[in-house]
Design an enzyme around this catalytic site. Structure first.
Site, PDB file in Angstrom:
ATOM      1  N   MET A  71      -3.279   2.437  -4.309  1.00 53.95           N
ATOM      2  CA  MET A  71      -2.618   3.721  -3.784  1.00 53.95           C
ATOM      3  C   MET A  71      -1.145   3.731  -3.944  1.00 53.95           C
ATOM      4  O   MET A  71      -0.564   2.955  -3.483  1.00 53.95           O
ATOM      5  CB  MET A  71      -3.468   4.124  -2.769  1.00 53.95           C
ATOM      6  CG  MET A  71      -4.780   4.117  -2.710  1.00 53.95           C
ATOM      7  SD  MET A  71      -5.477   5.582  -2.837  1.00 53.95           S
ATOM      8  CE  MET A  71      -7.477   5.466  -3.071  1.00 53.95           C
TER       9      MET A  71
ATOM     10  N   SER B 173       2.142   7.106  -3.697  1.00 58.62           N
ATOM     11  CA  SER B 173       2.520   8.756  -3.829  1.00 58.62           C
ATOM     12  C   SER B 173       2.976   9.016  -5.469  1.00 58.62           C
ATOM     13  O   SER B 173       2.655  10.007  -5.816  1.00 58.62           O
ATOM     14  CB  SER B 173       3.530   8.977  -2.958  1.00 58.62           C
ATOM     15  OG  SER B 173       3.021   8.509  -1.624  1.00 58.62           O
ATOM     16  N   ARG B 174       3.493   7.616  -5.849  1.00 61.56           N
ATOM     17  CA  ARG B 174       4.019   8.036  -7.424  1.00 61.56           C
ATOM     18  C   ARG B 174       3.069   8.008  -8.473  1.00 61.56           C
ATOM     19  O   ARG B 174       3.213   8.370  -9.396  1.00 61.56           O
ATOM     20  CB  ARG B 174       5.156   6.872  -7.512  1.00 61.56           C
ATOM     21  CG  ARG B 174       6.351   7.108  -6.706  1.00 61.56           C
ATOM     22  CD  ARG B 174       7.556   6.271  -7.176  1.00 61.56           C
ATOM     23  NE  ARG B 174       8.705   6.468  -6.680  1.00 61.56           N
ATOM     24  CZ  ARG B 174       9.089   5.808  -5.603  1.00 61.56           C
ATOM     25  NH1 ARG B 174       8.496   4.943  -4.894  1.00 61.56           N
ATOM     26  NH2 ARG B 174      10.511   6.211  -5.138  1.00 61.56           N
TER      27      ARG B 174
ATOM     28  N   LYS C 188       1.029  -3.327  -0.105  1.00 60.73           N
ATOM     29  CA  LYS C 188       1.544  -2.846  -1.290  1.00 60.73           C
ATOM     30  C   LYS C 188       3.018  -3.015  -1.637  1.00 60.73           C
ATOM     31  O   LYS C 188       3.639  -3.723  -2.539  1.00 60.73           O
ATOM     32  CB  LYS C 188       0.944  -1.554  -1.942  1.00 60.73           C
ATOM     33  CG  LYS C 188       1.658  -1.253  -3.163  1.00 60.73           C
ATOM     34  CD  LYS C 188       1.171   0.138  -3.996  1.00 60.73           C
ATOM     35  CE  LYS C 188       1.942   1.198  -3.137  1.00 60.73           C
ATOM     36  NZ  LYS C 188       3.530   1.164  -3.966  1.00 60.73           N
ATOM     37  N   ASP C 189       3.749  -2.719  -0.630  1.00 56.20           N
ATOM     38  CA  ASP C 189       5.140  -2.887  -0.671  1.00 56.20           C
ATOM     39  C   ASP C 189       5.311  -4.158   0.260  1.00 56.20           C
ATOM     40  O   ASP C 189       6.028  -4.063   1.179  1.00 56.20           O
ATOM     41  CB  ASP C 189       5.964  -1.851   0.204  1.00 56.20           C
ATOM     42  CG  ASP C 189       5.624  -0.250  -0.427  1.00 56.20           C
ATOM     43  OD1 ASP C 189       6.083  -0.356  -1.597  1.00 56.20           O
ATOM     44  OD2 ASP C 189       5.172   0.612   0.099  1.00 56.20           O
TER      45      ASP C 189
ATOM     46  N   HIS D 225      -2.351   5.784   2.970  1.00 57.42           N
ATOM     47  CA  HIS D 225      -1.622   5.892   4.290  1.00 57.42           C
ATOM     48  C   HIS D 225      -2.957   6.383   5.555  1.00 57.42           C
ATOM     49  O   HIS D 225      -2.541   6.272   6.648  1.00 57.42           O
ATOM     50  CB  HIS D 225      -0.977   7.257   3.946  1.00 57.42           C
ATOM     51  CG  HIS D 225       0.421   7.348   3.301  1.00 57.42           C
ATOM     52  ND1 HIS D 225       0.625   7.875   1.901  1.00 57.42           N
ATOM     53  CD2 HIS D 225       1.498   6.662   3.420  1.00 57.42           C
ATOM     54  CE1 HIS D 225       1.762   7.445   1.416  1.00 57.42           C
ATOM     55  NE2 HIS D 225       2.327   6.731   2.215  1.00 57.42           N
TER      56      HIS D 225
ATOM     57  N   GLY E 127       2.102  -0.948   4.540  1.00 60.49           N
ATOM     58  CA  GLY E 127       1.180  -1.417   3.634  1.00 60.49           C
ATOM     59  C   GLY E 127       1.705  -2.622   3.000  1.00 60.49           C
ATOM     60  O   GLY E 127       2.823  -2.850   2.835  1.00 60.49           O
TER      61      GLY E 127
HETATM   62  O1  PAF Z   1       7.240   3.117   2.358  1.00 68.11           O
HETATM   63  C1  PAF Z   1       7.840   4.039   2.474  1.00 68.11           C
HETATM   64  O2  PAF Z   1       7.250   4.927   2.372  1.00 68.11           O
HETATM   65  C2  PAF Z   1       9.474   4.033   2.933  1.00 68.11           C
HETATM   66  O3  PAF Z   1       9.767   3.023   2.350  1.00 68.11           O
HETATM   67  C3  PAF Z   1       9.567   3.851   4.494  1.00 68.11           C
HETATM   68  C4  PAF Z   1       9.001   2.852   5.070  1.00 68.11           C
HETATM   69  C5  PAF Z   1       8.493   5.289   5.071  1.00 68.11           C
HETATM   70  C6  PAF Z   1      10.855   4.214   4.758  1.00 68.11           C
HETATM   71  O4  PAF Z   1      11.401   5.483   4.326  1.00 68.11           O
END
Ligand code: PAF
Length: 285
Positions: free
Chosen positions: A187, A189-190, A152-153, A40, A150
């Site tokens: 990286m 959060s999980r 990653k997603d 982030h 990112g």
């Molecule tokens: O990637 C994330 O953290 C979430 O899916 C987002 C884009 C903030 C939407 O809630």
């Protein structure tokens, strides 16, 4: 640089963003669910370089979690997040209340219907409906010129780009490369859910994904690469594999016989302990 301001109210945030726009200032937004990590921070710093005003949104979006997913357990370390935002030079943290984002009679949703059929979309029904809807709301409230996500997603980034194109939303989507821990683990959060042992095993996701480049260079077929990757992930990381998919990078459709120079995405999702982890790698065939 002025200190980071925290705004909870939707109307105040939108009015400030509109004022900035009227002054000719360029706004970048980084939508997050908090529990900020170095990935982030890389997005926030990139936003800082590209815009006059940087907004970080922190909102654990209930509508993108399935009934058996980790909405309640999702980490919410707001004070630490605020510190990281301040260090990254964020101008405003926008942290709305769920009831303000979703009043009881909320009834308008955004459904992307093609790219959501695959990968996480197939495994997490309704997830991207929640993501698209909340991102559209956050973009409307923060009025950015650019929004950063990112890689990653990868599927999320692609779907948001499609939504923005299809709905003519006046914002540029910037996709930032995956930020990894020294072990290679992407990286997330999980990752906080992982024990030390699980974290060690999870590092095998990136290590095995990187093998794909070597296997491709050795001339293995796509089917063989997929089978080898799946077997290694099962053995070294976790037997609970959600998917190991090789898809076209633009359409996300599964690829069986790639054509020369086709751009592929090797995408994986697996459960390690109580964390569902995803990662991906790009490969030009
Ligand atoms: O990637 C994330 O953290 C979430 O899916 C987002 C884009 C903030 C939407 O809630």
């Amino acid at each position: 640089m002025s200190p980071t301001r925290i705004i909870h109210k939707l109307r105040i945030m939108q009015q400030l963003a509109l004022r900035w726009r009227a002054q000719g200032l360029r706004i970048a937004v980084v939508p997050t669910m908090g529990a900020l990590h170095d990935g982030h921070v890389a997005l926030l710093r990139a936003a800082r370089r590209k815009a006059d005003k940087v907004i970080a949104t922190i909102f654990v979006n209930p509508s993108q979690f399935g009934p058996r997913e980790d909405f309640a357990a999702y980490p919410r370390p707001f004070a630490a997040d605020a510190r990281r935002c301040a260090e990254a030079g964020v101008d405003v943290i926008f942290a709305p209340a769920p009831a303000a984002m979703y009043p009881p009679d909320f009834s308008t949703w955004i459904n992307e219907e093609a790219l959501t059929q695959y990968l996480c979309g197939a495994r997490r029904p309704g997830h991207f409906r929640g993501v698209c809807t909340v991102v559209a709301k956050l973009l409307n409230i923060t009025q950015p010129h650019l929004a950063l996500f990112g890689q990653k997603d990868a599927q999320q980034a692609l779907i948001i780009q499609r939504m923005v194109r299809d709905l003519n939303m006046p914002v540029r989507i910037v996709v930032h490369p995956i930020v990894r821990e020294p072990s290679g683990l992407a990286m997330s959060s999980r990752n906080q859910y992982l024990t030390a042992d699980e974290k060690g095993r999870a590092a095998g996701i990136a290590r095995n994904l990187r093998q794909v480049w070597a296997w491709h260079a050795q001339g293995l077929t796509l089917a063989a690469i997929r089978a080898k990757l799946r077997a290694l992930l099962r053995r070294e990381v976790s037997p609970q594999i959600d998917y190991v998919s090789i898809v076209d990078e633009g359409t996300l459709r599964a690829v069986r016989t790639p054509h020369k120079r086709q751009k592929l995405l090797i995408a994986v999702a697996l459960f390690v302990g109580r964390a569902r982890l995803i990662d991906n790698l790009r490969l030009t065939w």
